[in-house]
Design an enzyme around this catalytic site. Structure first.
Site, PDB file in Angstrom:
ATOM      1  N   ASN A 165       0.867  -1.181   0.000  1.00 23.15           N
ATOM      2  CA  ASN A 165       0.000   0.000   0.000  1.00 23.15           C
ATOM      3  C   ASN A 165       0.902   1.228   0.000  1.00 23.15           C
ATOM      4  O   ASN A 165       1.497   1.566   1.021  1.00 23.15           O
ATOM      5  CB  ASN A 165      -0.891  -0.033   1.249  1.00 23.15           C
ATOM      6  CG  ASN A 165      -1.721   1.235   1.396  1.00 23.15           C
ATOM      7  OD1 ASN A 165      -1.768   2.058   0.481  1.00 23.15           O
ATOM      8  ND2 ASN A 165      -2.366   1.400   2.546  1.00 23.15           N
TER       9      ASN A 165
ATOM     10  N   LYS B 126       0.121   4.247  -0.205  1.00 23.66           N
ATOM     11  CA  LYS B 126      -0.518   5.438   0.380  1.00 23.66           C
ATOM     12  C   LYS B 126      -0.318   6.615  -0.585  1.00 23.66           C
ATOM     13  O   LYS B 126      -0.285   6.401  -1.796  1.00 23.66           O
ATOM     14  CB  LYS B 126       0.011   5.690   1.788  1.00 23.66           C
ATOM     15  CG  LYS B 126      -0.090   4.414   2.642  1.00 23.66           C
ATOM     16  CD  LYS B 126       0.182   4.620   4.090  1.00 23.66           C
ATOM     17  CE  LYS B 126       0.011   3.281   4.819  1.00 23.66           C
ATOM     18  NZ  LYS B 126       0.143   3.405   6.262  1.00 23.66           N
TER      19      LYS B 126
ATOM     20  N   HIS C  51      -9.417   1.505   5.150  1.00 25.54           N
ATOM     21  CA  HIS C  51      -8.125   1.696   5.821  1.00 25.54           C
ATOM     22  C   HIS C  51      -8.300   2.677   6.985  1.00 25.54           C
ATOM     23  O   HIS C  51      -9.066   3.643   6.876  1.00 25.54           O
ATOM     24  CB  HIS C  51      -7.085   2.220   4.821  1.00 25.54           C
ATOM     25  CG  HIS C  51      -5.698   2.136   5.368  1.00 25.54           C
ATOM     26  ND1 HIS C  51      -5.206   3.047   6.265  1.00 25.54           N
ATOM     27  CD2 HIS C  51      -4.704   1.223   5.170  1.00 25.54           C
ATOM     28  CE1 HIS C  51      -3.960   2.705   6.598  1.00 25.54           C
ATOM     29  NE2 HIS C  51      -3.643   1.604   5.940  1.00 25.54           N
TER      30      HIS C  51
ATOM     31  N   GLU D 110      -6.543   5.035   7.968  1.00 23.67           N
ATOM     32  CA  GLU D 110      -6.248   6.438   7.630  1.00 23.67           C
ATOM     33  C   GLU D 110      -7.456   7.085   6.960  1.00 23.67           C
ATOM     34  O   GLU D 110      -7.715   8.273   7.160  1.00 23.67           O
ATOM     35  CB  GLU D 110      -4.992   6.499   6.746  1.00 23.67           C
ATOM     36  CG  GLU D 110      -3.746   6.210   7.578  1.00 23.67           C
ATOM     37  CD  GLU D 110      -2.567   5.660   6.807  1.00 23.67           C
ATOM     38  OE1 GLU D 110      -2.582   5.680   5.564  1.00 23.67           O
ATOM     39  OE2 GLU D 110      -1.617   5.187   7.463  1.00 23.67           O
TER      40      GLU D 110
ATOM     41  N   GLU E   6      -5.074  -4.552  10.857  1.00 24.99           N
ATOM     42  CA  GLU E   6      -4.051  -3.517  10.992  1.00 24.99           C
ATOM     43  C   GLU E   6      -4.299  -2.744  12.281  1.00 24.99           C
ATOM     44  O   GLU E   6      -5.105  -1.805  12.294  1.00 24.99           O
ATOM     45  CB  GLU E   6      -4.107  -2.543   9.812  1.00 24.99           C
ATOM     46  CG  GLU E   6      -3.769  -3.159   8.475  1.00 24.99           C
ATOM     47  CD  GLU E   6      -3.180  -2.131   7.518  1.00 24.99           C
ATOM     48  OE1 GLU E   6      -2.152  -2.433   6.917  1.00 24.99           O
ATOM     49  OE2 GLU E   6      -3.726  -1.011   7.400  1.00 24.99           O
TER      50      GLU E   6
ATOM     51  N   GLY F  41       2.932   2.643  10.704  1.00 27.40           N
ATOM     52  CA  GLY F  41       3.894   3.729  10.470  1.00 27.40           C
ATOM     53  C   GLY F  41       4.622   4.167  11.727  1.00 27.40           C
ATOM     54  O   GLY F  41       5.257   5.214  11.762  1.00 27.40           O
TER      55      GLY F  41
ATOM     56  N   SER G  71       3.863  -1.799  10.207  1.00 27.24           N
ATOM     57  CA  SER G  71       5.320  -1.858  10.373  1.00 27.24           C
ATOM     58  C   SER G  71       5.914  -3.214   9.999  1.00 27.24           C
ATOM     59  O   SER G  71       6.867  -3.678  10.629  1.00 27.24           O
ATOM     60  CB  SER G  71       5.718  -1.452  11.799  1.00 27.24           C
ATOM     61  OG  SER G  71       5.305  -0.131  12.062  1.00 27.24           O
TER      62      SER G  71
HETATM   63  P1  13P Z   1       3.391   0.659   7.516  1.00 28.25           P
HETATM   64  O1  13P Z   1       3.869  -0.668   6.973  1.00 28.25           O
HETATM   65  O2  13P Z   1       4.106   1.824   6.936  1.00 28.25           O
HETATM   66  O3  13P Z   1       3.313   0.639   9.017  1.00 28.25           O
HETATM   67  O4  13P Z   1       1.870   0.809   7.006  1.00 28.25           O
HETATM   68  C1  13P Z   1       0.965  -0.218   7.230  1.00 28.25           C
HETATM   69  C2  13P Z   1      -0.291   0.071   6.504  1.00 28.25           C
HETATM   70  O5  13P Z   1      -1.063   0.923   6.902  1.00 28.25           O
HETATM   71  C3  13P Z   1      -0.560  -0.672   5.262  1.00 28.25           C
HETATM   72  O6  13P Z   1      -1.860  -0.452   4.818  1.00 28.25           O
END
Ligand code: 13P
Length: 262
Positions: free
Chosen positions: A12, A14, A104, A106, A176, A182, A222
């Site tokens: 992903n 983002k 997601h 976010e 997640e 992150g 992560s």
């Molecule tokens: P990270 O791997 O950067 O922590 O992000 C995870 C994520 O949100 C994947 O959708």
């Protein structure tokens, strides 16, 4: 490429990498996977770029016959029409997308997406032959007060409201935990295994054995080359949704190689 519960590693991106960067990242990923001799029949490697990159990724994947799949990070719950700024599921299908991330954390946080909206997006994706990667997971407070399983299963139930086992064939669920995204804080392999088992048990109870056994459950938060193998030890964890570590082709290829245990 996929059989039921083929290992799935989805990057992903983002809101990173423009369409030119996308082309070079996918090329480098494909070369690095080839050089590392990653057996692409044993794993689905997927990139999930921003919308504006998808046409470029499609051209590259189809033109060079790359053994990669791609998808989007969100989809509209509406059919095409007067919905300014939205992207319809049918448009993504026509661009050759296989997967789409839905719900997601976010987007839930930044765009106030409720479980109702997420359920409508899951429905829209399935209605246009896209595989939804439905994201669920608890916050740090819920983890600390021990309500993480209860919270995540309730979020899952509400995000699948109105959908039958038949509708959900092929669904992917990504666990997640928000506190691990992150942050560099990864859930332990035991945390990921506990939640994946709880999710699979819930699927069995509500939808029956067949859907429970065929649904892929990913862990995200992560995930890196050096922790992916541990995370995947549990039989209930069928892959990873990877953010930061998927932004470099060679790094994501190294993660894929570590995941398939070669
Ligand atoms: P990270 O791997 O950067 O922590 O992000 C995870 C994520 O949100 C994947 O959708």
């Amino acid at each position: 490429m996929s059989t039921a519960r083929t290992l799935l590693l989805a990057g992903n991106w983002k809101m990173n990498l423009d369409h030119l960067e996308a082309i070079s990242t996918v090329q480098k990923l494909a070369w690095a996977l080839r050089d590392a001799k990653v057996d692409l029949t044993a794993v689905d490697v997927v990139v999930l770029p921003p919308f504006t990159d998808i046409r470029s990724v499609q051209t590259l994947v189809q033109g060079d016959k790359l053994w990669l799949r791609y998808g989007a990070q969100d989809v509209s719950r509406h059919e095409p029409g007067a919905h300014t700024g939205e992207i319809a599921a049918t448009f993504l299908s026509r661009l050759g997308c296989t997967y789409v991330v839905v719900g997601h954390s976010e987007r839930r946080a930044d765009n106030h997406e409720t479980n109702d909206v997420v359920a409508a997006k899951v429905k829209a994706a399935l209605g246009h032959d896209l595989v939804p990667i439905l994201c669920v997971g608890e916050s740090l407070d819920q983890r600390e007060d021990g309500t993480h399983v209860e919270f995540t299963l309730a979020q899952l139930e509400e995000s699948l409201a109105g959908l039958s086992a038949e509708d959900l064939t092929g669904l992917v669920i990504a666990y997640e935990p928000v506190w691990a995204i992150g942050t560099g804080k990864t859930a332990t392999a035991e945390d990921a295994a506990e939640m994946a088992a709880a999710i699979r048990g819930w699927l069995r109870e509500i939808y029956g054995d067949s859907l429970a056994e065929s649904t892929r459950i990913l862990y995200g938060g992560s995930v890196k080359t050096d922790n992916v193998a541990d995370i995947l030890v549990s039989d209930d964890v069928d892959g990873a949704l990877v953010g930061g570590a998927s932004l470099s082709g060679p790094d994501f290829a190294a993660l894929c190689k570590a995941a398939v245990g070669q």
